[in-house]
Design a protein around this motif. Structure first.
Motif, short mmCIF file in Angstrom:
data_model
loop_
_atom_site.label_atom_id
_atom_site.label_comp_id
_atom_site.label_asym_id
_atom_site.label_seq_id
_atom_site.Cartn_x
_atom_site.Cartn_y
_atom_site.Cartn_z
N GLY A 1 79.05 46.14 46.26
CA GLY A 1 78.69 46.96 47.41
C GLY A 1 77.35 47.66 47.28
N THR A 2 76.63 47.43 46.19
CA THR A 2 75.32 48.06 46.05
C THR A 2 74.33 47.44 47.02
OG1 THR A 2 74.72 46.53 44.29
CG2 THR A 2 75.72 48.62 43.63
N ARG A 3 73.32 48.21 47.39
CA ARG A 3 72.39 47.76 48.41
C ARG A 3 71.65 46.49 47.99
NH1 ARG A 3 69.83 50.04 52.85
NH2 ARG A 3 67.80 49.12 53.36
N ALA A 4 71.14 46.47 46.75
CA ALA A 4 70.36 45.30 46.32
C ALA A 4 71.20 44.04 46.34
CB ALA A 4 69.80 45.55 44.92
N SER A 5 72.45 44.13 45.87
CA SER A 5 73.30 42.96 45.84
C SER A 5 73.69 42.51 47.23
CB SER A 5 74.56 43.26 45.01
OG SER A 5 75.38 42.12 44.90
N VAL A 6 73.98 43.45 48.13
CA VAL A 6 74.35 43.09 49.49
C VAL A 6 73.17 42.45 50.22
CG1 VAL A 6 75.02 44.03 51.74
CG2 VAL A 6 76.21 44.77 49.67
N VAL A 7 71.98 43.00 50.05
CA VAL A 7 70.80 42.41 50.70
C VAL A 7 70.61 40.98 50.21
CG1 VAL A 7 68.28 42.52 50.80
CG2 VAL A 7 69.63 44.58 51.17
N ARG A 8 70.78 40.77 48.93
CA ARG A 8 70.61 39.41 48.39
C ARG A 8 71.67 38.47 48.95
NH1 ARG A 8 67.95 37.00 44.37
NH2 ARG A 8 68.91 35.22 43.37
N ARG B 1 87.24 44.23 57.69
CA ARG B 1 86.28 45.29 57.37
C ARG B 1 85.03 44.69 56.76
NH1 ARG B 1 88.23 50.50 57.53
NH2 ARG B 1 90.50 50.76 57.63
N LEU B 2 83.89 45.09 57.27
CA LEU B 2 82.61 44.72 56.67
C LEU B 2 82.29 45.73 55.58
CD1 LEU B 2 80.28 42.66 57.13
CD2 LEU B 2 79.18 44.39 58.55
N VAL B 3 81.79 45.25 54.45
CA VAL B 3 81.42 46.16 53.36
C VAL B 3 80.49 47.24 53.90
CG1 VAL B 3 80.14 46.28 51.18
CG2 VAL B 3 81.75 44.42 51.57
N ARG B 4 80.71 48.47 53.46
CA ARG B 4 80.00 49.61 54.05
C ARG B 4 78.48 49.44 54.00
NH1 ARG B 4 81.40 55.30 51.54
NH2 ARG B 4 83.44 54.64 52.40
N THR B 5 77.96 48.95 52.90
CA THR B 5 76.50 48.79 52.79
C THR B 5 76.00 47.78 53.81
OG1 THR B 5 76.68 49.26 50.43
CG2 THR B 5 74.61 48.34 51.20
N ALA B 6 76.73 46.69 53.99
CA ALA B 6 76.33 45.69 54.98
C ALA B 6 76.38 46.27 56.39
CB ALA B 6 77.23 44.46 54.88
#
Length: 863
Positions: A52-59, A125-130
Motif C-alpha cells: 500500500g505504499t505510494r511508490a509501490s502502488v504507482v509502479r 475496495r480499492l487500496v487507499r493509496t490507489a
C-alpha cells in the motif's frame, strides 16, 4: 474458498485478504510486483503495508493495461466499498456493453492479483493509496473527468443555502444538512426524477451541462451569474467550490453520461493490422542481406578506429565533430552512425582505452568476434541490442540539465528499452509470415498495454485516447519507433515483417503454414484484421531468461546461416588499377586486400583501387614485391594487368631507398643526389633538415613526422631500428585492455524465479503464523495482546527447558547478528552450552539459536 469469495468471512483489511489466499496466489502477487519481495516481508501484515505504499502502488498502476486502469479509475469514483454491479454500471453504462461485461472479470482479477483491490464482489475496495491517486480533486483532476460528490462539494456550504437548494429542486425540507444532502444525492441518482428535472431546464442551461459533463467539471462564474447559470445553481446541478468557481457534481455528471465513468471504455486492445504482405522467402532474404550489411558496417567502423579512435570528451562520450566524421566514413547519417557506435559498445567490441590521453578503440573481444562465423557474429550483436538499456535514439537530445546527450556518453540508459523491444517483436511475431504492420497500429497497441508508462504522464491525468498527443510522443512510443527501424537495419525484420530467424530470436513459435488461398499476391495485399477470439486480453509476454535467450539466439543463428552469402576466395582485377570483389571475401583475403588497396565503393560488389600509397602500405607491412605478385595471381580470376604489375615494381624499387631513424631523426641514403633533391624542395623547410654527411641528413622533426613529410613529397622512405634494420609496420590495430560490456540498468527489481518465490511464500507464511499465534497471558503481564513480553535470561532458560520436556511450541523474539529483530515460533529440542536447538516453524527447519539473543519468550495459547 478464499475469504475474498466467502461473504461469511469477509476480510476487514488487505492483510486479512492476503491471509485468505493460497500459496499460488501469493506467489503470483510477488511475481507481478517484485518490489514487494525485496527484502522478503516478515509476515502478511508487513506485505500488505508494503503493497500500500505510494511508490509501490504507482509502479503497479503503471503496469496495468488500459481497461484494468479504467476499472481502477471507476472504483476510485465509486462508493467505498462498491459492489460488482455498481462497478459494472460505471464501466458499461445504463444500456450495458457486452464487451465490457465480458472483459470486466479479467480486469478485476488482475487488480485483485496485484493487491490493488480486495474484498468480495459485494464489497470491493480499492487500496487507499490507489484511491488517493485516482480520485478527483481540484489539484489532480480525475482521469474520468468527474468532479466531487454532492456531499464533498457541499461540505463548506451553510445549512440555509442547502435547504434553499432542496426546496427549489422540489424536495421536502429537512431538519439537518446531512439528510438534505442525502435527499439531493438520491434525486440526482434517480433516472426518472432526474429526467423530469432536466425537462424543466432552459436549453441554455442544458448546453452548460453538456460542456461540463465529460470534464473538466469546473467552470468560472461572475458575482452575478446569468439566468442559465442561476437556474442550475438554485437546484444544485452546479455547486460553488470557491469564489467564482462552480463544479458539476459527480452524481449529476454520471446521470447525464447514462451512468458511464469513461466516455470510451476500451475493454479490448486495438488490433495490430497488417499494412502489407510479402512472400516469406523475400522477407527472409531481405533480412539476411541487412544482417550481412550490419556485420560489414560494424567491422568497417572499428577498422576505421584501428589506430586509435576519437578522443573521449571530458564529460564522457563522443564529440559532435567526431560523430560527423564517423558518419562520413560509414557513408550514412549521424543518427544511424550513432546507433552502430552504441551497438558496438553494447556488444563489448568498443571501449575507451583508459590512457591519460583517453581515446576509443576496439577491445580484444573484437578480434575474437571477427573470427566467428557470420551468423554467430550477428547473434552476438542482436543479443546485445535486445538487452541493452542504452538508447541510441536519444543522442542529440537534451537531458534534465539541458546538456546535449552524446554518443557513448552518460545519460542514455532507459530501463524500459529491453521490454519495449521485446514486446514490439512479439507483436510482429503474432502476425502471419510475411505480414508487416503499420507503425501506428503497433504504437496504439503498446499504449493500450501500458497507458501510464510514458514520459512523465501523470497517474491522475485526464483521460486520453489511445493515440498519443503528437506535441510530445511518450518515451515508450519513441523507443518503439526506434525499435522498428533498428530491427530492420539489423536484419531481424525484412520489409517491415519479422523474419524466420527474428521469430526464433525471441523464442516465438513458428506460425502455422497458410493454405494456398491465403497466399498474398502482391506487396500491397491486406491481411485480415486479427481480432481476439476471447475476451481476455493478451498480456505482454515476458522477456526470456538468460538460458532461454541463449537457446533462442543459437536457433536464430542456425536459421540465418544458410541465407548469408558464402565468402569468396577470389577477386577480379581490372586494367584501371581496380579490383572487384563480387561478394564477401574470406577473412585472410579481405585483410590482405584491405592493406594492399583502398576501398573505392561498396555495395553488392566492393571495388578496391590500387595506388602508390596503398602498395607502399603493403610493403611497409613486411611484404616483398614478389609476395604481392604471387598473392594477386593466386586470388584473381583474371590475369594480373600489366599496369598493376608495373605499379608494384615501381613502388618496390623506390621503397626503402631512403632510411629514417631516430636522432631526434635522421635520413640516410646511399644516393646523395636524392638527398640534394630533398634539401632543394621547399616542402622540406618545415622538417628542419641539415646535412651531416654526404649520405645523411638530420632533422628537427620526430621520426613519425619525418616519415609523413617525406611521403607527402612523393618519396617512399622506410623506418629503421637503432641497429639499422628496416622496421616493419604491420596493420595490427590498437586495442584497449580487456573490457566488459556496459551492464543494462534494470527496470526495478528483477522478477523472482520459482525457487525464490517458493522460499519467500514459505517464510511469509511462517512469519505470519508467529505474528498471529495467540500466547498465554498471566495476571500482571505488562505486554498487550499480540505483543511479545521481555523476559530475563533466567526466565528464558527455564521456559526453554520446560518446553523441551513437554514438547510444547514457544513464541520468541530474536535479534540476529546484524541487529534485525524478528518473532518466531519454535519447538525446542535441546538446551545446552548457552544455545537452544529447536524446530523453527518460521523457517521450516531445525536451527540453533544463542540464548543471549532471545529477547523474550512466551507459551502459545491452547486452541
Amino acid at each position: 474458498m478464499s475469504t475474498e469469495e466467502n461473504p461469511a468471512a469477509a476480510p476487514r483489511s488487505l492483510a486479512e485478504a492476503l491471509r485468505g489466499r493460497d500459496d499460488a496466489a501469493l506467489a503470483a502477487l510477488l511475481r507481478s510486483r517484485p518490489d514487494l519481495i525485496t527484502p522478503v516481508p516478515t509476515d502478511l501484515t508487513q506485505l500488505a503495508t508494503r503493497a500500500g505504499t505510494r511508490a509501490s502502488v504507482v509502479r503497479a498502476l503503471e503496469r496495468l493495461d488500459r481497461f484494468a486502469l479504467q476499472t481502477a479509475q471507476a472504483l476510485a469514483v465509486a462508493a467505498d466499498p462498491a459492489s460488482y454491479g455498481e462497478l459494472l454500471g460505471l464501466l458499461a453504462g445504463d444500456d450495458g456493453d457486452p464487451a465490457v461485461s465480458a472483459a470486466l472479470p479479467h480486469a478485476l482479477a488482475t487488480l485483485r492479483e496485484q493487491a490493488l483491490v480486495w474484498g468480495g464482489d459485494d464489497r470491493l475496495r480499492l487500496v487507499r493509496t490507489a484511491r488517493e491517486l485516482l480520485s478527483p480533486s481540484p489539484q489532480h483532476p480525475s482521469p474520468t473527468g468527474l468532479g466531487p460528490t454532492v456531499r464533498e462539494a457541499t461540505a463548506g456550504m451553510s445549512p440555509g443555502r442547502i435547504q434553499e437548494i432542496v426546496a427549489t429542486a422540489g424536495l421536502p425540507s429537512t431538519h439537518d444538512s446531512v439528510s438534505a444532502v442525502t435527499a439531493l444525492t438520491t434525486l440526482f441518482g434517480d433516472p426518472e426524477r432526474m429526467s423530469a428535472l432536466l425537462d424543466e431546464a432552459p436549453a441554455e442551461s442544458v448546453e452548460v451541462l453538456e460542456r461540463l459533463v465529460w470534464g473538466p467539471p469546473y467552470g468560472q462564474v461572475t458575482a452575478d451569474p446569468a439566468a442559465r447559470l442561476r437556474w442550475l445553481l438554485d437546484r444544485g446541478l452546479l455547486l460553488p467550490t470557491a469564489p467564482g468557481t462552480v463544479v458539476l457534481p459527480r452524481e449529476v455528471a454520471l446521470r447525464l453520461r447514462a451512468g458511464r465513468a469513461h466516455r470510451t471504455p476500451e475493454p479490448l486492445p486495438p488490433p495490430v493490422e497488417a499494412a502489407a504482405t510479402h512472400r516469406p522467402q523475400v522477407v527472409d532474404a531481405t533480412a539476411a542481406g541487412q544482417a550481412y550489411t550490419a556485420l560489414a558496417t560494424v567491422e568497417e567502423l572499428l577498422k576505421d578506429w584501428d589506430e586509435g579512435g576519437p578522443a573521449v570528451l571530458r564529460a564522457g562520450g563522443l564529440s559532435v565533430r567526431d560523430l560527423k566524421r564517423t558518419a562520413a566514413a560509414l557513408d550514412t547519417t549521424e543518427p544511424v552512425a550513432a546507433f552502430w557506435v552504441e551497438l558496438a559498445y553494447a556488444a563489448g567490441l568498443l571501449a575507451s582505452d583508459g590512457e591519460a590521453d583517453e581515446r576509443y578503440a576496439a577491445t580484444p573481444a573484437y578480434d575474437e568476434w571477427r573470427e566467428l562465423p557470420a551468423a554467430e557474429r550477428w547473434a552476438l550483436l542482436v543479443t546485445a541490442w535486445l538487452t541493452a538499456t542504452r538508447t541510441a535514439g536519444l543522442i542529440g537530445g537534451r537531458d534534465a540539465k539541458d546538456r546535449t546527450l552524446s554518443a557513448l556518453g552518460p545519460g542514455l540508459d532507459r530501463s524500459a528499452a529491453p521490454e519495449v523491444r521485446h514486446r514490439v517483436l512479439t507483436l510482429l511475431a503474432a502476425l502471419p509470415e510475411g505480414a508487416a504492420p503499420s507503425h501506428d497500429a503497433v504504437l496504439a497497441r503498446l499504449h493500450w498495454e501500458r497507458p501510464l508508462r510514458g514520459g512523465g504522464r501523470s497517474t491522475a491525468g485526464p483521460d486520453t485516447s489511445a493515440t498519443e498527443d503528437r506535441r510530445g510522443e511518450d518515451l515508450r512510443a519513441r523507443i518503439a519507433r526506434w525499435t522498428l527501424s533498428e530491427a530492420e537495419m539489423l536484419g531481424i525484420t525484412g520489409r517491415g515483417a519479422l523474419s524466420a530467424h527474428g521469430r526464433a530470436l525471441i523464442g516465438a513459435p513458428a506460425p502455422e503454414p497458410r493454405s494456398s488461398t491465403q497466399e498474398p499476391t502482391g506487396p500491397g495485399d491486406k491481411l485480415p484484421v486479427h481480432h481476439l477470439t476471447h475476451h481476455r486480453p493478451a498480456l505482454p509476454s515476458p522477456a526470456l531468461s538468460p538460458t532461454q535467450q541463449s537457446t533462442a539466439t543459437a536457433a536464430a543463428a542456425r536459421l540465418l546461416a544458410p541465407l548469408l552469402p558464402e565468402p569468396l576466395d577470389h577477386v577480379l582485377l581490372q586494367a584501371d588499377l581496380t579490383a572487384v570483389a563480387p561478394g564477401p571475401l574470406q577473412r585472410p583475403l579481405a585483410d590482405m586486400l584491405g592493406v594492399l588497396a583502398d576501398v573505392e565503393s561498396k555495395g553488392g560488389a566492393t571495388v578496391y583501387r590500387f595506388t602508390p600509397g596503398s602498395v607502399r602500405r603493403a610493403l611497409d607491412s613486411g611484404q616483398a614485391a614478389s609476395d604481392l605478385h604471387a598473392f594477386l595471381a593466386a586470388h584473381s580470376r583474371t590475369p594480373v594487368p600489366q599496369p598493376l604489375a608495373y605499379l608494384i615494381d615501381d613502388v618496390a624499387r623506390r621503397h626503402g631507398h631512403l632510411r629514417v631513424g631516430a636522432a631526434s631523426a635522421y635520413v640516410r641514403c646511399d644516393d646523395d643526389a636524392v638527398l640534394n633533391e630533398i634539401l632543394a624542395d621547399k616542402r622540406s623547410a618545415g622538417l628542419g633538415l641539415r646535412r651531416l654527411a654526404p649520405t645523411v641528413l638530420a632533422a628537427l622533426a620526430d621520426p613519425a613526422g619525418l616519415l609523413e613529410g617525406l611521403r607527402a613529397m612523393g618519396f617512399a622512405p622506410a623506418a629503421e631500428s637503432a641497429e639499422g634494420d628496416v622496421l616493419i609496420a604491420r596493420a595490427d590495430a590498437r586495442r584497449t585492455p580487456p573490457r566488459t560490456p556496459p551492464a543494462p540498468v534494470p527496470d526495478g527489481p528483477p522478477v523472482p524465479d520459482d525457487t525464490l518465490l517458493t522460499a519467500a511464500v514459505r517464510a511469509v507464511r511462517a512469519g505470519d503464523l508467529a505474528a498471529t499465534t495467540p500466547r498465554r497471558t498471566s495476571a500482571g503481564d505488562p505486554a498487550g495482546p499480540g505483543e511479545l513480553p521481555r523476559t530475563t535470561a533466567a526466565e528464558t532458560l527455564a521456559t526453554m527447558q520446560a518446553a523441551v520436556l513437554t514438547g510444547e511450541a514457544l513464541w520468541i523474539g530474536y535479534v540476529n547478528a546484524e541487529g534485525a529483530a524478528s518473532q518466531r515460533v519454535i519447538a525446542p529440542v535441546r538446551v545446552e552450552g548457552g544455545f537452544v536447538t529447536a524446530y523453527d516453524h518460521t523457517a521450516d527447519e531445525v536451527r540453533t539459536y544463542p540464548l543471549h539473543r532471545i529477547t523474550g519468550v512466551a507459551e502459545l495459547a491452547e486452541d
